[in-house]
Design a protein around this motif. Structure first.
Motif, PDB file in Angstrom:
ATOM      1  N   ALA A  16      46.989 -32.241 145.415  1.00  0.00           N
ATOM      2  CA  ALA A  16      46.294 -33.381 145.765  1.00  0.00           C
ATOM      3  C   ALA A  16      46.715 -34.754 144.681  1.00  0.00           C
ATOM      4  CB  ALA A  16      45.186 -33.264 145.705  1.00  0.00           C
ATOM      5  N   ARG A  17      46.910 -34.168 143.339  1.00  0.00           N
ATOM      6  CA  ARG A  17      47.322 -35.271 142.373  1.00  0.00           C
ATOM      7  C   ARG A  17      48.442 -36.048 142.578  1.00  0.00           C
ATOM      8  NH1 ARG A  17      46.628 -32.655 136.609  1.00  0.00           N
ATOM      9  NH2 ARG A  17      47.787 -30.876 137.829  1.00  0.00           N
ATOM     10  N   ALA A  18      49.482 -35.242 143.355  1.00  0.00           N
ATOM     11  CA  ALA A  18      50.576 -35.816 143.516  1.00  0.00           C
ATOM     12  C   ALA A  18      50.888 -36.677 144.829  1.00  0.00           C
ATOM     13  CB  ALA A  18      51.855 -34.612 143.563  1.00  0.00           C
ATOM     14  N   ASP A  19      49.816 -36.410 145.702  1.00  0.00           N
ATOM     15  CA  ASP A  19      49.801 -37.499 146.666  1.00  0.00           C
ATOM     16  C   ASP A  19      49.170 -38.820 146.533  1.00  0.00           C
ATOM     17  OD1 ASP A  19      49.622 -38.411 149.201  1.00  0.00           O
ATOM     18  OD2 ASP A  19      48.304 -36.627 150.072  1.00  0.00           O
ATOM     19  N   LYS A  20      50.072 -39.844 146.777  1.00  0.00           N
ATOM     20  CA  LYS A  20      49.852 -41.331 146.360  1.00  0.00           C
ATOM     21  C   LYS A  20      48.762 -41.769 147.252  1.00  0.00           C
ATOM     22  CE  LYS A  20      52.691 -41.561 142.906  1.00  0.00           C
ATOM     23  NZ  LYS A  20      52.327 -41.053 141.741  1.00  0.00           N
ATOM     24  N   GLY A  21      48.744 -41.560 148.435  1.00  0.00           N
ATOM     25  CA  GLY A  21      47.818 -41.950 149.527  1.00  0.00           C
ATOM     26  C   GLY A  21      46.378 -41.536 149.561  1.00  0.00           C
ATOM     27  N   LEU A  22      46.306 -40.190 148.965  1.00  0.00           N
ATOM     28  CA  LEU A  22      45.005 -39.657 148.933  1.00  0.00           C
ATOM     29  C   LEU A  22      44.000 -40.264 148.034  1.00  0.00           C
ATOM     30  CD1 LEU A  22      43.657 -37.126 150.128  1.00  0.00           C
ATOM     31  CD2 LEU A  22      44.431 -35.766 148.032  1.00  0.00           C
ATOM     32  N   GLN A  23      42.649 -40.634 148.385  1.00  0.00           N
ATOM     33  CA  GLN A  23      41.671 -41.057 147.560  1.00  0.00           C
ATOM     34  C   GLN A  23      40.790 -40.210 147.113  1.00  0.00           C
ATOM     35  OE1 GLN A  23      41.854 -44.166 146.952  1.00  0.00           O
ATOM     36  NE2 GLN A  23      39.992 -44.494 145.725  1.00  0.00           N
ATOM     37  N   SER A  24      40.511 -39.183 148.050  1.00  0.00           N
ATOM     38  CA  SER A  24      39.565 -37.883 147.680  1.00  0.00           C
ATOM     39  C   SER A  24      39.600 -36.775 148.379  1.00  0.00           C
ATOM     40  CB  SER A  24      38.026 -38.395 147.410  1.00  0.00           C
ATOM     41  OG  SER A  24      37.481 -38.545 148.822  1.00  0.00           O
ATOM     42  N   LEU A  38      37.591 -33.625 144.484  1.00  0.00           N
ATOM     43  CA  LEU A  38      38.512 -34.356 143.629  1.00  0.00           C
ATOM     44  C   LEU A  38      38.837 -35.606 143.806  1.00  0.00           C
ATOM     45  CD1 LEU A  38      40.596 -33.675 141.122  1.00  0.00           C
ATOM     46  CD2 LEU A  38      42.308 -33.323 143.057  1.00  0.00           C
ATOM     47  N   LYS A  39      38.542 -36.678 142.917  1.00  0.00           N
ATOM     48  CA  LYS A  39      38.556 -38.186 143.472  1.00  0.00           C
ATOM     49  C   LYS A  39      39.358 -38.800 142.508  1.00  0.00           C
ATOM     50  CE  LYS A  39      33.868 -39.324 145.142  1.00  0.00           C
ATOM     51  NZ  LYS A  39      32.564 -40.037 144.992  1.00  0.00           N
ATOM     52  N   ARG A  40      39.886 -39.770 143.007  1.00  0.00           N
ATOM     53  CA  ARG A  40      40.644 -40.854 142.328  1.00  0.00           C
ATOM     54  C   ARG A  40      39.819 -42.033 141.548  1.00  0.00           C
ATOM     55  NH1 ARG A  40      46.314 -41.811 142.592  1.00  0.00           N
ATOM     56  NH2 ARG A  40      46.402 -40.517 144.374  1.00  0.00           N
ATOM     57  N   ASP A  41      39.945 -41.960 140.316  1.00  0.00           N
ATOM     58  CA  ASP A  41      39.403 -43.029 139.598  1.00  0.00           C
ATOM     59  C   ASP A  41      39.467 -44.285 139.888  1.00  0.00           C
ATOM     60  OD1 ASP A  41      38.427 -41.041 137.763  1.00  0.00           O
ATOM     61  OD2 ASP A  41      40.012 -41.378 136.445  1.00  0.00           O
ATOM     62  N   GLU A  42      38.808 -45.303 139.524  1.00  0.00           N
ATOM     63  CA  GLU A  42      38.620 -46.782 140.193  1.00  0.00           C
ATOM     64  C   GLU A  42      40.112 -47.589 139.761  1.00  0.00           C
ATOM     65  OE1 GLU A  42      35.393 -48.769 138.813  1.00  0.00           O
ATOM     66  OE2 GLU A  42      34.212 -47.316 139.773  1.00  0.00           O
ATOM     67  N   LEU A  49      36.897 -34.338 138.873  1.00  0.00           N
ATOM     68  CA  LEU A  49      36.652 -33.383 139.577  1.00  0.00           C
ATOM     69  C   LEU A  49      35.152 -33.132 139.427  1.00  0.00           C
ATOM     70  CD1 LEU A  49      37.564 -30.770 141.105  1.00  0.00           C
ATOM     71  CD2 LEU A  49      37.414 -29.509 138.897  1.00  0.00           C
ATOM     72  N   ALA A  50      34.543 -33.176 140.508  1.00  0.00           N
ATOM     73  CA  ALA A  50      32.939 -32.810 140.671  1.00  0.00           C
ATOM     74  C   ALA A  50      32.765 -31.590 141.340  1.00  0.00           C
ATOM     75  CB  ALA A  50      32.282 -34.129 141.369  1.00  0.00           C
ATOM     76  N   GLU A  51      32.134 -30.716 140.664  1.00  0.00           N
ATOM     77  CA  GLU A  51      31.546 -29.369 141.073  1.00  0.00           C
ATOM     78  C   GLU A  51      30.281 -29.344 141.533  1.00  0.00           C
ATOM     79  OE1 GLU A  51      32.856 -25.776 138.961  1.00  0.00           O
ATOM     80  OE2 GLU A  51      33.710 -27.219 137.571  1.00  0.00           O
ATOM     81  N   ASP A  52      30.015 -28.592 142.600  1.00  0.00           N
ATOM     82  CA  ASP A  52      28.685 -28.682 142.991  1.00  0.00           C
ATOM     83  C   ASP A  52      28.240 -27.176 143.540  1.00  0.00           C
ATOM     84  OD1 ASP A  52      25.806 -29.048 143.751  1.00  0.00           O
ATOM     85  OD2 ASP A  52      26.226 -30.058 145.301  1.00  0.00           O
TER      86      ASP A  52
END
Length: 94
Positions: A16-24, A38-42, A49-52
């Motif tokens: 996911a980190r390599a995907d440029k178009g992915l937001q979360s 996994l969310k992209r920063d602003e 990374l948010a775990e729940d």
């Protein structure tokens, strides 16, 4: 949200980190009681990374091998015996 095999969900998380178009990217267990998001920063450069589930925390993902290790440990902690996982992704609008 679609149900996918856990190995496919794990590969999607690691890449996911390599995907440029992915937001979360959100992964949930079959019972939907544990999740990883996994969310992209602003600024668009870093990831969080948010775990729940077993743990409830939010962590910045470092670049390189340390980031992959963090993702792998979190995935193994939240999906220890899962065969399937729900996957939801948010893409940037064009």
């Amino acid at each position: 949200m679609k149900l996918v095999p856990v190995k496919q969900a794990q590969a999607k998380l690691f890449n996911a980190r390599a995907d440029k178009g992915l937001q979360s990217l959100t992964l949930l267990t079959f019972k939907k009681d544990r999740s990883l998001t996994l969310k992209r920063d602003e600024d668009g450069k870093g990831w969080t990374l948010a775990e729940d589930g077993f743990l409830t925390e939010s962590t910045a993902v470092p670049a390189g091998a340390a980031g992959k290790r963090l993702l792998k440990d979190a995935f193994n902690r939240e999906f220890p015996r899962s065969a399937n996982a729900y996957l939801a992704e948010v893409r940037r609008s064009a």
